[in-house]
Design an enzyme around this catalytic site. Structure first.
Site, PDB file in Angstrom:
ATOM      1  NE  ARG A  40     -16.686  -2.576  45.909  1.00 38.52           N
ATOM      2  CZ  ARG A  40     -16.121  -1.550  46.531  1.00 38.52           C
ATOM      3  NH1 ARG A  40     -14.877  -1.204  46.263  1.00 38.52           N
ATOM      4  NH2 ARG A  40     -16.806  -0.851  47.418  1.00 38.52           N
ATOM      5  CE  LYS A 206     -14.094   7.812  64.574  1.00 40.48           C
ATOM      6  NZ  LYS A 206     -13.471   8.589  63.497  1.00 40.48           N
ATOM      7  N   GLY A 375     -19.533  -2.992  53.226  1.00 39.89           N
ATOM      8  CA  GLY A 375     -18.371  -2.782  54.076  1.00 39.89           C
ATOM      9  C   GLY A 375     -18.046  -3.962  54.966  1.00 39.89           C
ATOM     10  N   GLY A 398     -18.984   3.257  51.790  1.00 37.74           N
ATOM     11  CA  GLY A 398     -19.433   4.638  51.999  1.00 37.74           C
ATOM     12  C   GLY A 398     -20.699   4.956  51.214  1.00 37.74           C
TER      13      GLY A 398
HETATM   14  C1  3PG Z   1     -14.960   2.125  47.921  1.00 36.00           C
HETATM   15  O1  3PG Z   1     -14.169   1.185  47.913  1.00 36.00           O
HETATM   16  O2  3PG Z   1     -15.568   2.487  48.953  1.00 36.00           O
HETATM   17  C2  3PG Z   1     -15.272   2.817  46.638  1.00 36.00           C
HETATM   18  O3  3PG Z   1     -14.660   2.174  45.568  1.00 36.00           O
HETATM   19  C3  3PG Z   1     -14.895   4.272  46.692  1.00 36.00           C
HETATM   20  O4  3PG Z   1     -13.529   4.436  46.925  1.00 36.00           O
HETATM   21  P1  3PG Z   1     -13.022   5.768  47.602  1.00 36.00           P
HETATM   22  O5  3PG Z   1     -13.509   5.748  49.035  1.00 36.00           O
HETATM   23  O6  3PG Z   1     -11.528   5.755  47.499  1.00 36.00           O
HETATM   24  O7  3PG Z   1     -13.636   6.919  46.854  1.00 36.00           O
END
Ligand code: 3PG
Ligand code: MG
Length: 418
Positions: A40, A206, A375, A398
């Protein structure tokens, strides 16, 4: 894209407040926090280099972990400043506050090309509350605002949304960084009219996490390949037995509706025909989250439609992996989100690795465009050493999922229109 980007801005001599997603995995080693994966950070370097070249004063703002409005030393961004400086080959200053008089004075004395990273913005409770006064305070550090934090753009927080509104209100411009622009292009525009066949691989635990994505992709994809524990809820919907597999019995209707929609839309929808199964045995120990630790015994391939009552499905089997590869090497566009099994355990990583290899084969040998939706799938590709052999890997978890669902991300919505 309808939003301004850094390329549209005149930044010379101006204070550019830039939100980045430096929420990187860290680990304590000999009393020090060490960064495990700097992807990142690396992905923001192009925007930073452009801003330096154009003579901006760069003020970086980010979060790390979930400190819930408290100062948590293990979640300080200080080690990130050192890492960024090393990667950029230029000094990066660090301030142990995010806003207030001291920070304002510092920022007002910066010279073109200077870079400073501010402390974890989530040390302030006002951040996640998206509090207007706090956003106002942050906006005092900015002539212009740039958001390069795609991974945090699904959060309507002060540093992602509120501050952009405050800057806009004062007549300042808010633009997407180059990483943000790339993410929106690959996960958005490139999938609008994809070269066909367009093959989607979805995995993960899920159905409920992925149902909106499945529903949307059923409108676009030619083929959808399902893996991960999600597949067992589909099996349940087809009246099959799943033993002790992770399932969501209350999502059986949703799974059935997806199967019907696939049929009516003419989308090829493949579920695993074989699985790796194992027998979970309680160890009597609890993990960090207080959940019982299970030992997975007697792993083996199950080719029968039903899974035995005492076993759990933990990966797709070799026949399924081969069938999925067949589909992938024919694809011109591939989107992958979610692992095929419990890939953290090497015994159950073969399905995920086979898919990773097939995606790479399709990309390298057959010219497919492969887009990895962030992810765990990115983690799996990197673990297999194949991260640089696909077309695009998202830095969002997310955020990529919400964006693929078709939601407007608050961090993007807040940027200035072209
Ligand atoms: C992540 O790692 O998915 C983002 O940096 C957002 O982090 P968070 O889910 O704690 O808001
Ligand atoms: Mg998260």
């Amino acid at each position: 894209m309808g939003k301004l980007t850094v390329n549209d801005l005149d930044v010379r001599d101006r204070r550019v407040l830039m939100r980045v997603d430096y929420n990187v995995p860290m680990e304590e080693k000999d009393g020090q926090m060490v960064i495990n994966d700097a992807t990142r950070i690396k992905e923001t370097l192009p925007t930073l280099r452009l801003l330096v070249k154009n003579g901006a004063k760069i003020i970086l703002m980010a979060h790390l972990g979930r400190p819930d409005g408290k100062r948590e030393p293990s979640m300080s961004l200080r080690p990130v400043a050192a890492k960024l400086s090393e990667m950029l080959g230029a000094p990066v200053a660090f301030l142990d506050e995010t806003c207030g008089e001291r920070v304002e004075n510092y920022v007002n004395s910066m010279k073109p090309g200077d870079i400073v990273l501010l402390e974890n913005v989530r040390f302030y409770g006002e951040e996640e509350d998206n509090q207007a006064e706090f956003s106002e305070k942050l906006s005092r550090l900015a002539d212009v605002y740039v958001n390069d934090a795609f991974g945090a753009a699904h959060r309507a927080h002060a540093s992602t949304a509120g501050v952009a509104q405050a800057v806009t209100k004062r007549g300042g411009k808010c633009a997407a960084g180059l990483l943000m622009e790339r993410e929106l292009r690959f996960l958005g525009d490139e999938l609008e009219n994809p070269a066909r066949p367009f093959v989607v691989i979805l995995g993960g635990a899920k159905v409920s996490d992925k149902i909106k994505v499945i529903d949307r992709l059923l409108e676009k994809a030619n083929t959808i390949l399902i893996g991960g524990a999600m597949a067992y809820t589909f099996k349940l919907a087809m009246g099959l037995q799943v033993g002790k597999s992770l399932v969501e019995p209350d999502k059986v209707d949703v799974a059935r509706a997806a199967l019907e929609k696939a049929k009516s839309k003419g989308v090829k929808f493949l579920l695993p025909t074989d699985n790796v199964i194992a027998n979970p045995v309680a160890t009597g120990k609890l993990n960090k989250k207080g959940k019982p630790v299970m030992e997975m015994q007697n792993p083996r391939v199950n080719t029968a439609p039903n899974i035995p009552a005492e076993d759990e499905g933990v990966d797709i089997g070799p026949a399924t992996a081969a069938a999925y590869r067949e589909e992938l090497v024919k694809a011109k566009t591939i989107l992958w989100n979610g692992p095929m099994g419990i890939f953290e355990d090497p015994r159950f990583a073969e399905g995920t690795n086979a898919v990773a290899k097939a995606v790479v084969e399709a990309t390298q040998k057959h010219g497919a465009k492969s887009i990895i939706g962030g992810g765990d799938s990115v983690k799996a590709l990197n673990k297999a050493g194949l991260g640089d052999k696909v077309t695009f890997m998202s830095t969002g978890g997310g955020a990529s999922l919400e964006f693929l669902e078709g939601s407007e991300l608050p961090g993007v919505a807040a940027l200035s229109n072209k």
